[in-house]
Design an enzyme around this catalytic site. Structure first.
Site, mmCIF file in Angstrom:
data_model
loop_
_atom_site.group_PDB
_atom_site.id
_atom_site.type_symbol
_atom_site.label_atom_id
_atom_site.label_comp_id
_atom_site.label_asym_id
_atom_site.label_seq_id
_atom_site.Cartn_x
_atom_site.Cartn_y
_atom_site.Cartn_z
ATOM 1 N N GLU A 110 -3.518 7.559 -5.818
ATOM 2 C CA GLU A 110 -3.533 6.808 -7.083
ATOM 3 C C GLU A 110 -4.623 7.361 -7.983
ATOM 4 O O GLU A 110 -5.769 7.477 -7.532
ATOM 5 C CB GLU A 110 -3.765 5.319 -6.798
ATOM 6 N N HIS A 137 -0.493 -0.249 -9.771
ATOM 7 C CA HIS A 137 -1.260 -1.096 -8.841
ATOM 8 C C HIS A 137 -1.733 -2.370 -9.544
ATOM 9 O O HIS A 137 -2.933 -2.638 -9.647
ATOM 10 C CB HIS A 137 -2.454 -0.316 -8.266
ATOM 11 N N ARG A 181 0.829 -1.196 0.000
ATOM 12 C CA ARG A 181 0.000 0.000 0.000
ATOM 13 C C ARG A 181 0.866 1.250 0.000
ATOM 14 O O ARG A 181 1.857 1.322 0.747
ATOM 15 C CB ARG A 181 -0.886 0.059 1.249
HETATM 16 N N1 LIG Z 1 -0.562 -4.457 -4.971
HETATM 17 C C1 LIG Z 1 -1.678 -5.123 -4.953
HETATM 18 O O1 LIG Z 1 -2.393 -5.168 -5.948
HETATM 19 C C2 LIG Z 1 -2.070 -5.874 -3.765
HETATM 20 C C3 LIG Z 1 -1.728 -5.418 -2.515
HETATM 21 N N2 LIG Z 1 -2.113 -6.132 -1.404
HETATM 22 C C4 LIG Z 1 -1.731 -5.604 -0.108
HETATM 23 O O2 LIG Z 1 -0.736 -6.457 0.456
HETATM 24 C C5 LIG Z 1 -0.792 -6.352 1.869
HETATM 25 C C6 LIG Z 1 -0.653 -7.725 2.524
HETATM 26 O O3 LIG Z 1 -1.682 -8.591 2.120
HETATM 27 P P1 LIG Z 1 -1.798 -10.067 2.740
HETATM 28 O O4 LIG Z 1 -0.473 -10.691 2.829
HETATM 29 O O5 LIG Z 1 -2.860 -10.762 2.005
HETATM 30 O O6 LIG Z 1 -2.304 -9.690 4.195
HETATM 31 P P2 LIG Z 1 -2.119 -10.533 5.542
HETATM 32 O O7 LIG Z 1 -3.115 -9.983 6.481
HETATM 33 O O8 LIG Z 1 -2.109 -11.994 5.271
HETATM 34 O O9 LIG Z 1 -0.653 -10.119 6.021
HETATM 35 C C7 LIG Z 1 -0.345 -8.882 6.582
HETATM 36 C C8 LIG Z 1 0.710 -9.132 7.654
HETATM 37 O O10 LIG Z 1 1.169 -7.870 8.125
HETATM 38 C C9 LIG Z 1 1.456 -8.027 9.502
HETATM 39 N N3 LIG Z 1 1.507 -6.728 10.153
HETATM 40 C C10 LIG Z 1 0.489 -5.966 10.604
HETATM 41 N N4 LIG Z 1 0.958 -4.855 11.184
HETATM 42 C C11 LIG Z 1 2.305 -4.906 11.103
HETATM 43 C C12 LIG Z 1 3.346 -4.048 11.513
HETATM 44 N N5 LIG Z 1 3.079 -2.903 12.158
HETATM 45 N N6 LIG Z 1 4.619 -4.405 11.250
HETATM 46 C C13 LIG Z 1 4.891 -5.557 10.618
HETATM 47 N N7 LIG Z 1 3.936 -6.440 10.212
HETATM 48 C C14 LIG Z 1 2.659 -6.103 10.448
HETATM 49 C C15 LIG Z 1 0.347 -8.902 10.000
HETATM 50 O O11 LIG Z 1 0.691 -9.543 11.206
HETATM 51 C C16 LIG Z 1 0.195 -9.895 8.874
HETATM 52 O O12 LIG Z 1 0.959 -11.062 9.096
HETATM 53 C C17 LIG Z 1 -2.087 -5.604 2.173
HETATM 54 O O13 LIG Z 1 -1.788 -4.241 2.415
HETATM 55 C C18 LIG Z 1 -2.856 -5.676 0.908
HETATM 56 O O14 LIG Z 1 -3.750 -4.650 0.766
HETATM 57 C C19 LIG Z 1 -2.803 -7.296 -1.496
HETATM 58 C C20 LIG Z 1 -3.164 -7.789 -2.709
HETATM 59 C C21 LIG Z 1 -2.860 -7.092 -3.945
HETATM 60 O O1 LIG Z 2 -6.372 -6.739 -2.857
HETATM 61 C C1 LIG Z 2 -5.707 -5.716 -2.642
HETATM 62 O O2 LIG Z 2 -5.436 -5.304 -1.517
HETATM 63 C C2 LIG Z 2 -5.242 -4.921 -3.772
HETATM 64 O O3 LIG Z 2 -4.500 -4.009 -3.553
HETATM 65 C C3 LIG Z 2 -5.747 -5.202 -5.102
HETATM 66 O O4 LIG Z 2 -6.345 -4.015 -5.539
HETATM 67 P P1 LIG Z 2 -7.270 -3.990 -6.836
HETATM 68 O O5 LIG Z 2 -8.429 -4.891 -6.560
HETATM 69 O O6 LIG Z 2 -6.438 -4.501 -7.964
HETATM 70 O O7 LIG Z 2 -7.693 -2.569 -7.012
#
Ligand SMILES: NC(=O)C1=CN([C@@H]2O[C@H](COP(=O)(O)OP(=O)(O)OC[C@H]3O[C@@H](n4cnc5c(N)ncnc54)[C@H](O)[C@@H]3O)[C@@H](O)[C@H]2O)C=CC1
Ligand SMILES: O=C(O)C(=O)COP(=O)(O)O
Length: 524
Positions: free
Chosen positions: A258, A276, A229
């Site tokens: 964004e 993104h 993010r």
């Molecule tokens: N670029 C994109 O299109 C996408 C971005 N994302 C983003 O990726 C991120 C992670 O997603 P997931 O792995 O599915 O989530 P998740 O919930 O499985 O993992 C997040 C991890 O961050 C840890 N965490 C929380 N606060 C923390 C802190 N202060 N310091 C260190 N670790 C901390 C949690 O304990 C957890 O293990 C989210 O922000 C999500 O929105 C997810 C999917 C697509």
């Molecule tokens: O699942 C997430 O957290 C993402 O960042 C994916 O975002 P999007 O659905 O591609 O706009």
């Protein structure tokens, strides 16, 4: 008929479960294109572009559920949704692999300068010396946030021969060992890593996590990645550390705003970017859209959802087991709230017998929602009941006991008001129904349903006849009647079920009967 607004682009194939239902109409438009009919929608499906704010929720009074086809819910005001009684669900694992792969593609592209070399060759240049990169092999990779995506990135890093150091305050040592990574403090990750990638959600704690102070603790020449993010790496600080050469390069899929517009970061040759795209694969989009479609469908059919952000999660099996108690508890809450129609400070729910082994959190929420409903003008349901109670200064708690009063299961509700404490006990009898078996100190047995009339009186002969006379003379039919007393000739109660609502004048007439101490209408 339910109307669903799909306001961001979504996989058509993933929406198929919703399209199949004859009860559902889908409108695929941006919020701004349907401003005049926002009040019509029961559900809203979004990705990251639509901002679900308090203002939008106010314009959608019929909204029951927001489905986020993806992971991050930082574009949704969860507290506001909860206040409005709107369930928020997401699709937590549908895009994990795609995002981990994108992160890895970005990592390789960053250290081998692939995008820069690509542009150069397309510009008809052939400058091999300008694009000498680094190997990933044996490098130290720091992963901040070791959830679904962070751990998939780690597996790929290990396959590339990298040494992986992880910081996640919620990570157990066992889980880290299983995945062959070393658990570190944040400072250790910052000091040890050649490449750092962030995979946390954006929260108050993680906003600006890699800001000036922490960037100063990294190795000179560090590479940074953000495919999580915008804002986890502070953009202004990053500009500064790129300018002074401390950071060797950065790969960014996400931005604080964004699209980022004409952002200074975009002018650095060693910053590579994507718009993104982490979750933008055919596979991930099918997964997440199908997952939220199924869940929204379930929810609209009155079944439990499994990926809720603002409700305790509940599997279908668990829901089947608690459903009867869930209904009983709601009715008990409604009855208690109307009977105790004074301000209350505290509510205690005690579970005994078979119900005590179930998911009582959900049952308590149902009871609270039932209790608050007659008191609160705005919508109150299981989603916002706890929050509404807190706002009104009502504390609540659960207890467990062995005292079942001879029933297989028993729920006791005690409500504490300023000068009065009220207790009601209920049980669910399979194939028979819900019964209230104790009411304000009296043993009794009635179904908490329909138009109820409660009468407190002296236990004297002829009382039932007098009540029957008043009701009969006003053409009010009695469907059922139960009586209870503490001792012969002492205080007694009657609970009647009537076929229609009772007028206030008739209630007044009943209270005028000698030896009737109180009469109250209750409606469930
Ligand atoms: N670029 C994109 O299109 C996408 C971005 N994302 C983003 O990726 C991120 C992670 O997603 P997931 O792995 O599915 O989530 P998740 O919930 O499985 O993992 C997040 C991890 O961050 C840890 N965490 C929380 N606060 C923390 C802190 N202060 N310091 C260190 N670790 C901390 C949690 O304990 C957890 O293990 C989210 O922000 C999500 O929105 C997810 C999917 C697509
Ligand atoms: O699942 C997430 O957290 C993402 O960042 C994916 O975002 P999007 O659905 O591609 O706009």
């Amino acid at each position: 008929m339910f109307r669903i607004l799909v306001s961001d682009s979504m996989s058509e194939e993933g929406l198929a479960p919703l399209r199949k239902s004859e009860q559902i109409e889908i409108v695929q438009k941006k919020v701004t294109e349907v401003e005049d009919r926002l009040h019509e929608f029961d559900a809203l499906l979004v990705r990251s572009a639509t901002k679900v704010t308090e203002e939008l929720l106010q314009k959608m009074p019929n909204l029951k559920i927001v489905g986020r086809a993806g992971v991050g819910v930082d574009n949704i005001d969860i507290d506001a949704a909860t206040r409005h009684g709107v369930v928020v669900i997401n699709a937590p694992n549908g895009n994990t692999i795609s995002t981990a792969e994108h992160t890895f593609a970005m990592m390789a592209a960053l250290v081998r300068r692939i995008p820069q070399a690509h542009i150069s060759v397309k510009s008809r240049e052939w400058n091999r010396n300008a694009f000498v990169g680094n190997e990933l092999y044996s490098k130290h990779l720091g992963i901040i946030g070791f959830g679904r995506i962070g751990s998939e990135v780690a597996k790929r890093a290990r396959a590339f021969g990298m040494q992986v150091h992880v910081y996640d305050p919620f990570l157990t040592k066992e889980r880290a060992e299983k995945l062959g990574v070393s658990v570190c403090t944040l400072d250790e990750v910052l000091a040890l890593s050649d490449i750092i990638t962030v995979h946390t959600p954006l929260t108050k704690e993680t906003r600006g996590l890699l800001g000036e102070k922490n960037l100063a603790k990294t190795k000179k020449g560090v590479y940074l990645l953000n495919c999580a993010r915008g804002g986890i790496i502070d953009e202004q600080a990053l500009v500064k550390f790129l300018e002074n050469g401390h950071v060797a390069g950065a790969a960014l899929d996400v931005f604080e705003q964004e699209p980022p517009g004409d952002h200074p970061l975009l002018s650095f040759d060693n910053v590579i970017v994507t718009p993104h795209l982490g979750a933008s694969t055919v596979e991930a989009q099918l997964n997440v859209a199908a997952q939220v479609s199924e869940e929204v469908l379930q929810f609209l059919e009155g079944k439990p959802v499994t990926s809720s952000i603002n409700l305790p999660t509940l599997s279908k099996d668990v829901y089947a087991k608690i459903q009867s108690f869930y209904n009983l508890a709601k009715k008990m809450g409604i009855v208690a709230s109307q009977y105790m129609n004074i301000p209350v400070q505290e509510i205690t729910v005690t579970y005994a017998g078979t119900v005590a082994d179930l998911e009582t959190t959900y049952i308590t929420r149902s009871l609270l929602a039932g209790f608050l409903k007659p008191r609160v003008a705005s919508t109150v349901n299981e989603v916002n009941a706890a929050m509404v109670a807190k706002e009104r200064g009502i504390t609540f708690g659960e207890k467990f006991s062995d005292e079942t009063h001879g029933y297989a299961n028993c729920i006791s509700l005690t409500v504490y008001g300023e000068n009065k404490v009220f207790t009601i006990k209920g049980t669910h009898i399979p194939n028979y129904g819900d019964r209230i078996v104790h009411f304000d100190g009296f043993s009794i047995d009635f179904a908490p349903e329909g138009y109820l009339l409660y009468i407190q009186h002296q236990d004297k002969p002829g009382m039932i006849g007098k009540v029957g006379n008043v009701l009969g003379s006003h053409d009010v039919n009695i469907a059922t009647m139960q009586v209870g007393r503490q001792q012969v000739g002492g205080k007694a109660i009657m609970m009647l079920t009537l076929d229609k609502p009772l007028d206030d004048e008739i209630l007044e007439k009943l209270t005028e009967i000698e030896d009737i101490e109180a009469a109250k209408k209750l409606e469930v």
